[in-house]
Write an enzyme that holds these catalytic residues in place. Sequence first.
Site, PDB file in Angstrom:
ATOM      1  N   ASN A 155     -14.139 -26.094  51.492  1.00  0.00           N
ATOM      2  CA  ASN A 155     -12.870 -26.828  51.318  1.00  0.00           C
ATOM      3  C   ASN A 155     -13.053 -28.306  50.963  1.00  0.00           C
ATOM      4  O   ASN A 155     -12.231 -28.871  50.244  1.00  0.00           O
ATOM      5  CB  ASN A 155     -11.965 -26.647  52.545  1.00  0.00           C
ATOM      6  CG  ASN A 155     -12.628 -27.080  53.831  1.00  0.00           C
ATOM      7  OD1 ASN A 155     -13.852 -27.224  53.893  1.00  0.00           O
ATOM      8  ND2 ASN A 155     -11.837 -27.292  54.850  1.00  0.00           N
ATOM      9  N   PRO A 179     -24.747 -25.601  49.757  1.00  0.00           N
ATOM     10  CA  PRO A 179     -23.286 -25.612  49.727  1.00  0.00           C
ATOM     11  C   PRO A 179     -22.753 -24.188  49.826  1.00  0.00           C
ATOM     12  O   PRO A 179     -23.503 -23.222  49.670  1.00  0.00           O
ATOM     13  CB  PRO A 179     -22.960 -26.204  48.347  1.00  0.00           C
ATOM     14  CG  PRO A 179     -24.206 -26.198  47.554  1.00  0.00           C
ATOM     15  CD  PRO A 179     -25.366 -25.895  48.458  1.00  0.00           C
ATOM     16  N   GLU A 252     -19.544 -27.223  63.112  1.00  0.00           N
ATOM     17  CA  GLU A 252     -18.168 -27.692  62.843  1.00  0.00           C
ATOM     18  C   GLU A 252     -17.400 -26.474  62.383  1.00  0.00           C
ATOM     19  O   GLU A 252     -17.568 -26.007  61.251  1.00  0.00           O
ATOM     20  CB  GLU A 252     -18.189 -28.756  61.730  1.00  0.00           C
ATOM     21  CG  GLU A 252     -18.844 -30.059  62.122  1.00  0.00           C
ATOM     22  CD  GLU A 252     -18.016 -30.872  63.100  1.00  0.00           C
ATOM     23  OE1 GLU A 252     -16.876 -30.493  63.412  1.00  0.00           O
ATOM     24  OE2 GLU A 252     -18.530 -31.897  63.583  1.00  0.00           O
ATOM     25  N   CYS A 286      -9.727 -27.511  58.210  1.00  0.00           N
ATOM     26  CA  CYS A 286     -10.084 -26.947  59.511  1.00  0.00           C
ATOM     27  C   CYS A 286      -9.269 -27.524  60.661  1.00  0.00           C
ATOM     28  O   CYS A 286      -8.951 -26.838  61.621  1.00  0.00           O
ATOM     29  CB  CYS A 286     -11.561 -27.189  59.770  1.00  0.00           C
ATOM     30  SG  CYS A 286     -12.004 -28.914  59.533  1.00  0.00           S
ATOM     31  N   GLU A 464     -19.638 -35.266  64.145  1.00  0.00           N
ATOM     32  CA  GLU A 464     -19.967 -35.938  62.896  1.00  0.00           C
ATOM     33  C   GLU A 464     -19.202 -37.265  62.887  1.00  0.00           C
ATOM     34  O   GLU A 464     -18.311 -37.494  63.697  1.00  0.00           O
ATOM     35  CB  GLU A 464     -19.589 -35.047  61.706  1.00  0.00           C
ATOM     36  CG  GLU A 464     -20.436 -33.775  61.723  1.00  0.00           C
ATOM     37  CD  GLU A 464     -20.357 -32.928  60.467  1.00  0.00           C
ATOM     38  OE1 GLU A 464     -19.242 -32.668  59.985  1.00  0.00           O
ATOM     39  OE2 GLU A 464     -21.421 -32.515  59.974  1.00  0.00           O
TER      40      GLU A 464
HETATM   41  P1  NAD Z   1     -17.998 -19.302  56.245  1.00  0.00           P
HETATM   42  O1  NAD Z   1     -18.357 -19.251  57.685  1.00  0.00           O
HETATM   43  O2  NAD Z   1     -17.643 -18.043  55.564  1.00  0.00           O
HETATM   44  O3  NAD Z   1     -19.205 -19.927  55.387  1.00  0.00           O
HETATM   45  C1  NAD Z   1     -19.733 -21.200  55.686  1.00  0.00           C
HETATM   46  C2  NAD Z   1     -21.141 -21.303  55.129  1.00  0.00           C
HETATM   47  O4  NAD Z   1     -22.012 -20.459  55.889  1.00  0.00           O
HETATM   48  C3  NAD Z   1     -21.284 -20.854  53.674  1.00  0.00           C
HETATM   49  O5  NAD Z   1     -22.157 -21.745  53.016  1.00  0.00           O
HETATM   50  C4  NAD Z   1     -21.917 -19.478  53.799  1.00  0.00           C
HETATM   51  O6  NAD Z   1     -22.685 -19.105  52.683  1.00  0.00           O
HETATM   52  C5  NAD Z   1     -22.805 -19.666  55.018  1.00  0.00           C
HETATM   53  N1  NAD Z   1     -23.151 -18.446  55.740  1.00  0.00           N
HETATM   54  C6  NAD Z   1     -22.480 -17.272  55.801  1.00  0.00           C
HETATM   55  N2  NAD Z   1     -23.129 -16.409  56.608  1.00  0.00           N
HETATM   56  C7  NAD Z   1     -24.223 -17.049  57.082  1.00  0.00           C
HETATM   57  C8  NAD Z   1     -25.274 -16.705  57.981  1.00  0.00           C
HETATM   58  N3  NAD Z   1     -25.329 -15.496  58.561  1.00  0.00           N
HETATM   59  N4  NAD Z   1     -26.219 -17.617  58.262  1.00  0.00           N
HETATM   60  C9  NAD Z   1     -26.175 -18.853  57.720  1.00  0.00           C
HETATM   61  N5  NAD Z   1     -25.216 -19.238  56.855  1.00  0.00           N
HETATM   62  C10 NAD Z   1     -24.240 -18.355  56.538  1.00  0.00           C
HETATM   63  O7  NAD Z   1     -16.839 -20.390  56.138  1.00  0.00           O
HETATM   64  P2  NAD Z   1     -15.992 -20.780  54.839  1.00  0.00           P
HETATM   65  O8  NAD Z   1     -15.085 -19.643  54.522  1.00  0.00           O
HETATM   66  O9  NAD Z   1     -16.888 -21.309  53.793  1.00  0.00           O
HETATM   67  O10 NAD Z   1     -15.145 -22.014  55.385  1.00  0.00           O
HETATM   68  C11 NAD Z   1     -13.955 -21.865  56.073  1.00  0.00           C
HETATM   69  C12 NAD Z   1     -14.157 -22.059  57.562  1.00  0.00           C
HETATM   70  O11 NAD Z   1     -14.818 -23.297  57.788  1.00  0.00           O
HETATM   71  C13 NAD Z   1     -12.855 -22.146  58.321  1.00  0.00           C
HETATM   72  O12 NAD Z   1     -12.960 -21.445  59.521  1.00  0.00           O
HETATM   73  C14 NAD Z   1     -12.712 -23.629  58.586  1.00  0.00           C
HETATM   74  O13 NAD Z   1     -11.925 -23.936  59.700  1.00  0.00           O
HETATM   75  C15 NAD Z   1     -14.128 -24.046  58.769  1.00  0.00           C
HETATM   76  N6  NAD Z   1     -14.287 -25.485  58.514  1.00  0.00           N
HETATM   77  C16 NAD Z   1     -14.578 -26.308  59.570  1.00  0.00           C
HETATM   78  C17 NAD Z   1     -14.686 -27.678  59.373  1.00  0.00           C
HETATM   79  C18 NAD Z   1     -14.998 -28.609  60.519  1.00  0.00           C
HETATM   80  O14 NAD Z   1     -15.455 -29.716  60.263  1.00  0.00           O
HETATM   81  N7  NAD Z   1     -14.781 -28.228  61.748  1.00  0.00           N
HETATM   82  C19 NAD Z   1     -14.512 -28.217  58.095  1.00  0.00           C
HETATM   83  C20 NAD Z   1     -14.229 -27.343  57.031  1.00  0.00           C
HETATM   84  C21 NAD Z   1     -14.118 -25.974  57.271  1.00  0.00           C
END
Ligand code: NAD
Length: 490
Positions: A155, A179, A252, A286, A464
Amino acid sequence: MTVSAQPKTSHYINGQYVDDTSGEEFKTLYPATSETVATIHAATPAIVDQAIASAKVAQKAWAATPNVERGRILIKAAEIVRRRNDEIARIETLDTGKAIQETLVVDANSAADNLEYFGQVAATLINEQIPIDGNCFAYTLREPLGVVAGIGAWNYPIQVASWKAAPSLALGNALVFKPSEMTPLSALILAECLTEAGLPDGVFNVIQGMGPVGAQMTTHKDVDKVTLTGSIPTGAKVMASAAESLKHVTLELGGKSPLIIFDDADLDNAVSGAILANFYSTGQVCSNGTRVFVQNGIREAFTSRLVERTKAIKLGDPLAPDTQMGPMISKRQFDIVNNYIDKGKEEGATLLTGGGSPSLQGFEQGHYIEPTIFDNVTDDMTIAREEIFGPVLSLFNFDNEASVIERANDTEFGLAAGVFTKDIAKGHRVIAQLQAGTTWINNFNLTPVGVPFGGFKMSGIGRENSRHALDYYSQVKSVYVEMGGVDAPY
Ligand code: NAD
């Protein structure tokens, strides 16, 4: 108009673009039209090893570089990121579908603020001296962890990369960043900016790929810390696999944050807060305050003003300067959000506005969803309990302060929370009782770099931004210094 933004190659390792075309090919699509923006190769295990090896070698000399010099490079990188703001904004809009009026002012800017802040922090790092008695004292050394593996969400791509890179690098770590596969491009630009600023080769590396590439990073023997921005299920997997070799972890994760509007709130500011808390970045934030609790006395006025202003939000071409809201990032996210909208209707919430998926002329393949407001949402409904990650706001009623605090806290999440009231004492009293790591009184979703950001409960571990981030990217060594004799009992 071309939406192509093909990078030279997929990965950036040891100061150079590299590729291994045997890695699985995937495309990043422009969410407004579904056209291909770039074709990327996922990192093969050999590329992951190469990136981590280059970080390991580079880290030692980087850690030995004077703090002021490390800081100078980060501050210079911030200037370069700012200079390339418009280019970065366009890339973020093509990768995410977020309106250009947002990406022009938020994404690169936040990245640059972070690099600048931690550049300044690097130059001002000091250790403690601890007096013990006349003949001995102790002092502390703050040492880097070594090689950090960063894994990003889609995002806020360059922001997420920078929020991990800036504190890591300021403290003398090296970083390998992956990323999200949905938004692979801007981290490569960040790598170019850091190299141009004088960062030694290998200190910041970018590799691409899906979950398995991330998983390989979290178990790699030469990685000392994993920092993830993503969903809770991914966070749990990352923590479990990092636990095998006891790596440090920052998580996060997601949220379902409460925003409480008291009767005495300034009406227009509270409505602005609710809009900021729900519809920015097409609701894909998020920390969004998606559970909006409105006290009964202000309910009618608040709701009608909120609906009126929400209906006026302009959806459209993300690259047009007057568009306020773009599409969802992907068909998958579009389907997830539409399912939640259906669930809201089925479970008896009242749809006040939105809920539709408009087909916009010229953008028929775009994943647009109207900004949506549900009223009469009850605490047990699915839309009240689960993170939707889309432009869906739920309204709840309340009368009494104690009960709204209890309801606001009745969730597994704890990322953010907000309160609108003109009563200062009430604002502080209520915020103090909310179980969330990042909170606001009379505003929402602002994240200046000097203020810690992170979650309580299932929303994460670590912080962070701010000087608090230093604790998560370094380890403290204590040194006891004896200047007298040594008294031994045997
Ligand atoms: P996601 O968990 O699907 O993916 C995040 C990252 O993790 C991606 O780069 C993905 O390739 C990687 N990944 C997936 N499986 C993995 C594994 N088994 N081991 C290591 N890496 C792995 O999340 P998303 O759909 O990209 O993002 C949306 C989510 O992120 C929402 O829940 C949102 O709330 C959260 N988010 C949190 C913050 C924060 O700062 N708290 C900020 C932005 C988004």
